[in-house]
Design a protein around this motif. Sequence first.
Motif, PDB file in Angstrom:
ATOM      1  N   ALA A  54       0.091   4.149   0.719  1.00  0.00           N
ATOM      2  CA  ALA A  54      -0.276   5.101   1.770  1.00  0.00           C
ATOM      3  C   ALA A  54       0.248   4.669   3.139  1.00  0.00           C
ATOM      4  O   ALA A  54       0.911   5.438   3.824  1.00  0.00           O
ATOM      5  CB  ALA A  54      -1.792   5.282   1.800  1.00  0.00           C
ATOM      6  N   CYS A  55      -0.011   3.432   3.552  1.00  0.00           N
ATOM      7  CA  CYS A  55       0.392   3.009   4.903  1.00  0.00           C
ATOM      8  C   CYS A  55       1.592   2.069   4.890  1.00  0.00           C
ATOM      9  O   CYS A  55       2.139   1.758   5.946  1.00  0.00           O
ATOM     10  CB  CYS A  55      -0.775   2.360   5.645  1.00  0.00           C
ATOM     11  N   CYS A 115      -4.565   0.113   0.089  1.00  0.00           N
ATOM     12  CA  CYS A 115      -5.381  -0.878   0.788  1.00  0.00           C
ATOM     13  C   CYS A 115      -6.764  -0.302   1.095  1.00  0.00           C
ATOM     14  O   CYS A 115      -6.982   0.902   1.008  1.00  0.00           O
ATOM     15  CB  CYS A 115      -4.668  -1.366   2.046  1.00  0.00           C
ATOM     16  N   CYS A 164      -6.955   2.483   3.789  1.00  0.00           N
ATOM     17  CA  CYS A 164      -6.463   3.785   3.337  1.00  0.00           C
ATOM     18  C   CYS A 164      -7.404   4.394   2.313  1.00  0.00           C
ATOM     19  O   CYS A 164      -7.638   5.602   2.306  1.00  0.00           O
ATOM     20  CB  CYS A 164      -5.061   3.649   2.757  1.00  0.00           C
ATOM     21  N   CYS A 214       0.860  -1.186   0.000  1.00  0.00           N
ATOM     22  CA  CYS A 214       0.000   0.000   0.000  1.00  0.00           C
ATOM     23  C   CYS A 214       0.898   1.239   0.000  1.00  0.00           C
ATOM     24  O   CYS A 214       1.773   1.370   0.861  1.00  0.00           O
ATOM     25  CB  CYS A 214      -0.909  -0.004   1.223  1.00  0.00           C
TER      26      CYS A 214
HETATM   27 ZN   LIG Z   1      -2.876   1.294   3.478  1.00  0.00          ZN
END
Ligand SMILES: [Zn+2]
Length: 156
Positions: free
Chosen positions: A104-105, A142, A145, A102
């Motif tokens: 983002a995270c 994901c 997110c 992912c």
């Molecule tokens: Zn994520």
Amino acid sequence: MHQPHAHHAHAHDWVHVLRARALRATAQRVAVLDFLHHHPHSDAEAIFQGIRPALPTVSVQAVHLIVQDLSGNGLVRRISLPDSASARYETRIDDNHHHVQCIACGRIEDIDCAVGEKPCLNPSDTHGMRILEASIVFRGICRDCDTGASERSQTP
Ligand SMILES: [Zn+2]
Ligand SMILES: [Zn+2]
Ligand SMILES: [Zn+2]
């Protein structure tokens, strides 16, 4: 020649796995392998934090040396991902699986290879090289997110 199958190893087998590669089964090496078995795709810092409670004398430098050593001996796989600053390690070494991360995270998951054998992509031009593998990393967002982002964008 019979190769030890690290992927079948449970916690108590790491001593045997190390000795089969003529490596000394130190408490630190066993702890690193056991931690990685339960926390795949960890970096050296995370391994260090994870094993320190049981091994207070371990240093992050020692963990770096151990993972280098273990990957050099084929007991762990080192993975580099575009959205991770540091190298990650895992004990799932017996297959040609890929990863999705992912953006983002940073969460990382395994993806079984749809083809199975290396290389699972055929290059249009090998430039005369014998191709060993295609390094494939899937990047995505994901569900957590994705949901978080759309909730935030709906907030005025
Ligand atoms: Zn994520
Ligand atoms: Zn993996
Ligand atoms: Zn593949």
